[in-house]
Design an enzyme around this catalytic site. Structure first.
Site, PDB file in Angstrom:
ATOM      1  N   LYS A  35       0.832  -1.201   0.000  1.00  0.00           N
ATOM      2  CA  LYS A  35       0.000   0.000   0.000  1.00  0.00           C
ATOM      3  C   LYS A  35       0.868   1.253   0.000  1.00  0.00           C
ATOM      4  O   LYS A  35       2.092   1.173   0.093  1.00  0.00           O
ATOM      5  CB  LYS A  35      -0.928  -0.015   1.210  1.00  0.00           C
ATOM      6  CG  LYS A  35      -0.229  -0.034   2.553  1.00  0.00           C
ATOM      7  CD  LYS A  35      -1.230  -0.102   3.695  1.00  0.00           C
ATOM      8  CE  LYS A  35      -0.504  -0.136   5.042  1.00  0.00           C
ATOM      9  NZ  LYS A  35      -1.450  -0.106   6.177  1.00  0.00           N
ATOM     10  N   ARG A 130      -9.857  -0.375  15.518  1.00  0.00           N
ATOM     11  CA  ARG A 130      -9.645   0.403  14.300  1.00  0.00           C
ATOM     12  C   ARG A 130     -10.575  -0.174  13.249  1.00  0.00           C
ATOM     13  O   ARG A 130     -11.754   0.130  13.241  1.00  0.00           O
ATOM     14  CB  ARG A 130      -8.160   0.369  13.901  1.00  0.00           C
ATOM     15  CG  ARG A 130      -7.769   1.428  12.896  1.00  0.00           C
ATOM     16  CD  ARG A 130      -6.287   1.422  12.590  1.00  0.00           C
ATOM     17  NE  ARG A 130      -5.819   0.162  12.009  1.00  0.00           N
ATOM     18  CZ  ARG A 130      -4.642   0.019  11.428  1.00  0.00           C
ATOM     19  NH1 ARG A 130      -3.807   1.039  11.366  1.00  0.00           N
ATOM     20  NH2 ARG A 130      -4.281  -1.135  10.925  1.00  0.00           N
ATOM     21  N   TYR A 244      15.858  30.303   7.657  1.00  0.00           N
ATOM     22  CA  TYR A 244      14.698  31.016   8.185  1.00  0.00           C
ATOM     23  C   TYR A 244      14.777  31.173   9.701  1.00  0.00           C
ATOM     24  O   TYR A 244      15.111  30.222  10.423  1.00  0.00           O
ATOM     25  CB  TYR A 244      13.407  30.272   7.828  1.00  0.00           C
ATOM     26  CG  TYR A 244      12.951  30.456   6.402  1.00  0.00           C
ATOM     27  CD1 TYR A 244      12.615  31.708   5.914  1.00  0.00           C
ATOM     28  CD2 TYR A 244      12.848  29.366   5.543  1.00  0.00           C
ATOM     29  CE1 TYR A 244      12.189  31.886   4.612  1.00  0.00           C
ATOM     30  CE2 TYR A 244      12.422  29.526   4.233  1.00  0.00           C
ATOM     31  CZ  TYR A 244      12.089  30.792   3.769  1.00  0.00           C
ATOM     32  OH  TYR A 244      11.665  30.949   2.471  1.00  0.00           O
ATOM     33  N   MET A 292      11.208  24.540   2.215  1.00  0.00           N
ATOM     34  CA  MET A 292      10.413  23.761   1.269  1.00  0.00           C
ATOM     35  C   MET A 292      11.272  23.004   0.268  1.00  0.00           C
ATOM     36  O   MET A 292      11.011  21.834  -0.041  1.00  0.00           O
ATOM     37  CB  MET A 292       9.426  24.662   0.524  1.00  0.00           C
ATOM     38  CG  MET A 292       8.528  23.909  -0.432  1.00  0.00           C
ATOM     39  SD  MET A 292       7.358  24.973  -1.297  1.00  0.00           S
ATOM     40  CE  MET A 292       6.259  25.447   0.035  1.00  0.00           C
TER      41      MET A 292
END
Length: 348
Positions: A35, A130, A244, A292
């Site tokens: 998956k 679940r 940053y 990013m």
């Protein structure tokens, strides 16, 4: 220019499946969970490699993933859908010959009304709360479902990565009681359950993360390597900041390499000022924030600036990164973005 090169070792992937197949035992079928696009590596590539290694059953999360795996494998191997039969899935399940693992009375009803003669499996909740039917639901459904000969009955362990967790034994007992005398193949173990021993194996194991080199399969061969190219190098004076918000200040004159790669490529921002990249055997600390598209790395101590540095490689695997980021190897793998150039090693 790509953000970096993601190298995928198909021989290691196949070797890990064979090792878990041996651990499962000769009388147990070893499936493969593919998956999330083969845990981020490409579902078709992964499924074909594992089929060549010997896997004959595959597990995905949703029907759309199953259709992609069927296209890659062609007819023959069984493809099970953990998410079961969702509204609108009938045509896709039928066209791709998928086996939905029905999780509720609602899904059982949907399957029998829309696809009465199609294959299906059943998922039971043995304590994880679940997916799957609880004991009372199963007691109501079993007389209707068992005569239709489901392909598989399964449940999922919540704490199999912690071998001594008492939850493992509690779930084993609960699942065993629910399926006793059902006459249907059963499955409880993913990677962790496979390693817990034969009592957890039943008729099928379905390893996932261990195939891709992650915990709790400590003997797994690493499957991925991630190298990031250097875009620019600059000299930074003592007291200057990098990145940053100025989260790193040079304690002395430094040489800083800016690399292509960032959180848009699945490099988690929580790794800022925490992780290390590697030039061969030499560690190079990441300084400043992950942005990013870019990373900044201290290469002051290198005799020359390399063309690229490794974020994942021989000295730092997916679980090492996960520990630094406060997460798990699954997230590191499945977060890998689509901007990397992919290099494949081994395979047929």
């Amino acid at each position: 220019m790509a953000s970096g090169t993601l190298t995928i070792d198909l021989d290691a992937l196949a070797s890990n499946w064979r090792a878990l197949n041996r651990a499962s035992g000769a009388a147990v079928q070893t499936a493969a969970t593919v998956k999330a696009g083969g845990y981020g590596l490409g579902a078709g590539l992964v499924a074909r490699t594992l089929a060549e290694a010997g896997a004959r059953a595959f597990f995905v999360a949703i029907a759309e993933e199953g259709a992609a795996v069927r296209e890659a494998l062609g007819p023959g191997p069984a493809i099970y859908v953990y998410g079961g039969h969702m509204p609108g899935d009938a045509d896709l399940l039928a066209a791709a010959d998928l086996v939905p693992m029905l999780n509720s009375i609602e899904q059982v009803t949907r399957q029998f009304e829309t696809m009465p003669d199609a294959p299906f499996g059943l998922q039971l909740d043995s304590g994880m709360n679940r997916l799957g039917m609880e004991a009372a639901e199963w007691q109501a459904v079993a007389p209707l479902a068992l005569p239709r000969r489901p392909r598989l009955i399964m449940s999922h362990l919540a704490s199999s990565d912690v071998p001594n967790d008492p939850m493992n034994r509690e779930q084993l007992a609960a699942f065993s009681a629910m399926v006793e005398g059902c006459g249907v193949p059963c499955s409880l173990a993913a990677t962790g359950g496979t390693l817990l021993g034969a009592a957890y194996h039943f008729d099928m194991t379905r390893p996932g993360i261990g195939l891709y080199g992650g915990r709790p399969f400590a003997e797994a061969r690493p499957v991925v390597r991630l190298s990031l190219p250097v875009i620019q190098v600059r000299d930074v004076a003592e007291g200057e900041i990098v990145g940053y918000s100025g989260t790193w200040t040079a304690p002395a004159p430094a040489r800083i390499a800016t690399l292509s790669g960032g959180y848009a490529d699945g490099i988690l921002r929580s790794l800022s000022n925490r992780t290390t990249l590697w030039h061969d055997d030499i560690p190079c600390p990441l300084v400043g924030r992950v942005s990013m598209d870019l990373l900044t790395v201290d290469v002051t101590h290198l005799p020359e600036v390399p063309a690229a540095l490794d974020l994942i490689g021989p000295h730092q695997g997916i679980d090492d990164l996960a520990d630094q980021a406060g997460t798990i190897g699954y997230e590191i793998l499945t977060a890998l973005g689509g901007r990397y150039a992919r290099q494949v090693l081994g395979g047929a």
